[in-house]
Scaffold this active site. Structure first.
Site, PDB file in Angstrom:
ATOM      1  CE  LYS A  40     -10.976   1.712  17.112  1.00 34.49           C
ATOM      2  NZ  LYS A  40     -11.743   0.638  17.733  1.00 34.49           N
ATOM      3  CG  LEU A  68      -7.308  -6.089  22.888  1.00 29.51           C
ATOM      4  CD1 LEU A  68      -6.236  -7.087  23.313  1.00 29.51           C
ATOM      5  CD2 LEU A  68      -8.226  -6.721  21.848  1.00 29.51           C
ATOM      6  CE  LYS A  69     -14.297  -0.061  23.861  1.00 24.10           C
ATOM      7  NZ  LYS A  69     -13.849  -0.291  22.482  1.00 24.10           N
ATOM      8  CG  LEU A  70      -7.018  -5.250  28.515  1.00 23.68           C
ATOM      9  CD1 LEU A  70      -5.552  -5.184  28.938  1.00 23.68           C
ATOM     10  CD2 LEU A  70      -7.345  -6.623  27.957  1.00 23.68           C
ATOM     11  CG  HIS A  71     -13.668  -4.055  33.377  1.00 27.81           C
ATOM     12  ND1 HIS A  71     -14.901  -3.443  33.212  1.00 27.81           N
ATOM     13  CD2 HIS A  71     -13.421  -4.019  34.702  1.00 27.81           C
ATOM     14  CE1 HIS A  71     -15.362  -3.070  34.394  1.00 27.81           C
ATOM     15  NE2 HIS A  71     -14.488  -3.416  35.313  1.00 27.81           N
ATOM     16  CG  ASP A  72     -10.561 -10.112  35.062  1.00 25.74           C
ATOM     17  OD1 ASP A  72     -10.726 -10.338  36.283  1.00 25.74           O
ATOM     18  OD2 ASP A  72     -10.803 -10.950  34.184  1.00 25.74           O
ATOM     19  CG  ASN A  75      -2.453 -11.262  39.604  1.00 20.56           C
ATOM     20  OD1 ASN A  75      -1.290 -10.895  39.582  1.00 20.56           O
ATOM     21  ND2 ASN A  75      -2.825 -12.515  39.405  1.00 20.56           N
ATOM     22  CB  THR A  76      -6.731 -10.931  35.675  1.00 23.50           C
ATOM     23  OG1 THR A  76      -6.904 -11.906  36.703  1.00 23.50           O
ATOM     24  CG2 THR A  76      -7.083 -11.535  34.342  1.00 23.50           C
ATOM     25  CB  THR A 127     -20.777   6.443  22.840  1.00 24.69           C
ATOM     26  OG1 THR A 127     -20.119   5.470  22.052  1.00 24.69           O
ATOM     27  CG2 THR A 127     -19.824   7.560  23.182  1.00 24.69           C
ATOM     28  N   GLY A 217     -12.848   5.194  10.774  1.00 24.53           N
ATOM     29  CA  GLY A 217     -12.977   3.903  10.110  1.00 24.53           C
ATOM     30  C   GLY A 217     -13.503   4.037   8.697  1.00 24.53           C
ATOM     31  NE  ARG A 218     -18.627   2.614   9.828  1.00 24.44           N
ATOM     32  CZ  ARG A 218     -19.709   2.640  10.592  1.00 24.44           C
ATOM     33  NH1 ARG A 218     -20.796   2.013  10.195  1.00 24.44           N
ATOM     34  NH2 ARG A 218     -19.683   3.286  11.737  1.00 24.44           N
TER      35      ARG A 218
HETATM   36  O1  C5P Z   1     -16.273   3.557  10.889  1.00 27.28           O
HETATM   37  P1  C5P Z   1     -16.227   4.523  12.032  1.00 27.28           P
HETATM   38  O2  C5P Z   1     -15.399   5.761  11.744  1.00 27.28           O
HETATM   39  O3  C5P Z   1     -17.594   4.862  12.568  1.00 27.28           O
HETATM   40  O4  C5P Z   1     -15.441   3.716  13.176  1.00 27.28           O
HETATM   41  C1  C5P Z   1     -15.244   4.256  14.466  1.00 27.28           C
HETATM   42  C2  C5P Z   1     -14.443   3.326  15.313  1.00 27.28           C
HETATM   43  O5  C5P Z   1     -14.371   3.862  16.631  1.00 27.28           O
HETATM   44  C3  C5P Z   1     -15.019   1.918  15.455  1.00 27.28           C
HETATM   45  O6  C5P Z   1     -13.920   1.011  15.653  1.00 27.28           O
HETATM   46  C4  C5P Z   1     -15.850   2.017  16.711  1.00 27.28           C
HETATM   47  O7  C5P Z   1     -15.992   0.777  17.358  1.00 27.28           O
HETATM   48  C5  C5P Z   1     -14.980   2.963  17.552  1.00 27.28           C
HETATM   49  N1  C5P Z   1     -15.701   3.676  18.590  1.00 27.28           N
HETATM   50  C6  C5P Z   1     -16.795   4.485  18.343  1.00 27.28           C
HETATM   51  N2  C5P Z   1     -17.423   5.142  19.359  1.00 27.28           N
HETATM   52  C7  C5P Z   1     -16.980   4.997  20.612  1.00 27.28           C
HETATM   53  C8  C5P Z   1     -15.886   4.200  20.885  1.00 27.28           C
HETATM   54  C9  C5P Z   1     -15.267   3.536  19.850  1.00 27.28           C
HETATM   55  O8  C5P Z   1     -17.190   4.657  17.193  1.00 27.28           O
HETATM   56  N3  C5P Z   1     -17.561   5.661  21.571  1.00 27.28           N
END
Ligand code: C5P
Length: 240
Positions: A40, A68-72, A75-76, A127, A217-218
């Site tokens: 991601k 990218l969480k598009l919001h417009d 058309n855009t 969140t 992620g981490r």
């Molecule tokens: O490193 P970690 O596991 O916390 O990363 C979680 C990923 O999910 C990050 O890219 C974070 O921006 C995304 N995310 C989140 N909570 C949300 C929506 C997206 O942690 N409500």
């Protein structure tokens, strides 16, 4: 991406590469190939390094979750979706709050990619917002009700699923049925630290509650061996 076949445990993991360092991101993508379902990337990399960087990362061969969480206006957003199709994202996000016409326009634009169309995922309530914040932008009612309302709106407009917190998975699965994709961040294996995440759940618990994809992620990217950490999570998902 294949919604038709049940994903393997490893394929359910999308690794959040929250980096602006393209070389590091590419090295991680290369290392993780074969042990996770995809990567991601979001606004950080897109803003700092541009579309070429996303294309280069995609060339590593892992399915791409483009957050990218598009919001417009409709058309855009439809144009933006069409513009992103050459990147062949497997998953692409947009805000449900953009409304039914925007959501429908995005879904129609995605169809242009045929069988390789990206699955569109709506973001309901970030969140980072609590009830007080929602009231300040004119939205009354509990966050949970707003999440369900926006998910229902998105589903009705032809959107494939939502990104949701671990706390929302079970209610969303019950409301939206089995075919609606639920991608869930805030995941922490028992052996990983929580970092800045406040309400976390284990990979196995999220799956049991009805998640399709886990955004992690981490716990993977900061592990001494990201590949070993991803394999350990996949093994836990497959286990009893
Ligand atoms: O490193 P970690 O596991 O916390 O990363 C979680 C990923 O999910 C990050 O890219 C974070 O921006 C995304 N995310 C989140 N909570 C949300 C929506 C997206 O942690 N409500």
């Amino acid at each position: 991406m294949t919604a038709e076949r049940t994903p393997t445990p490893a394929e359910r993991i999308f690794v959040a590469l929250d980096l602006t360092d393209l070389e590091r991101a590419r090295a991680l993508a290369r290392e993780l190939n074969g042990t996770v379902g995809g990567i991601k990337v979001g606004l950080e990399l897109f803003s700092a390094r541009g579309v070429e960087a996303v294309r280069e990362l995609g060339a590593e061969g892992l399915p791409l979750f483009l957050d990218l969480k598009l919001h417009d206006i409709p058309n855009t957003v439809a144009s933006a979706v069409r513009g992103l199709l050459p990147l062949e994202p497997a998953l692409l996000t947009l805000h449900a709050a953009g409304g039914p016409a925007m959501l429908r326009a995005a879904a129609e634009a995605a169809q242009m990619a045929g069988q390789h169309r990206p699955r569109l995922l709506a973001v309901t309530v970030l969140t980072s917002l609590d009830e007080r914040d929602l009231r300040r932008v004119g939205q009354e009612g509990p966050v949970a009700a707003q999440v369900l309302r926006l998910a229902d709106l998105a589903q009705g407009a032809g959107i494939d699923g939502v990104v949701c917190s671990p706390q929302e998975v079970a209610d969303l699965r019950a409301k939206c049925g089995p075919g609606f994709i639920l991608a869930v961040p805030g995941i922490r294996p028992a052996w990983a630290q929580a970092d800045d995440q406040k309400r976390v759940t284990t990979p196995k618990e999220a799956l049991a509650a009805g998640a399709d994809y886990l955004v992690i992620g981490r716990p993977i990217t900061q592990a001494p061996s990201p590949r070993a950490a991803a394999a350990r999570i996949a093994a836990e998902l497959a286990g009893p």
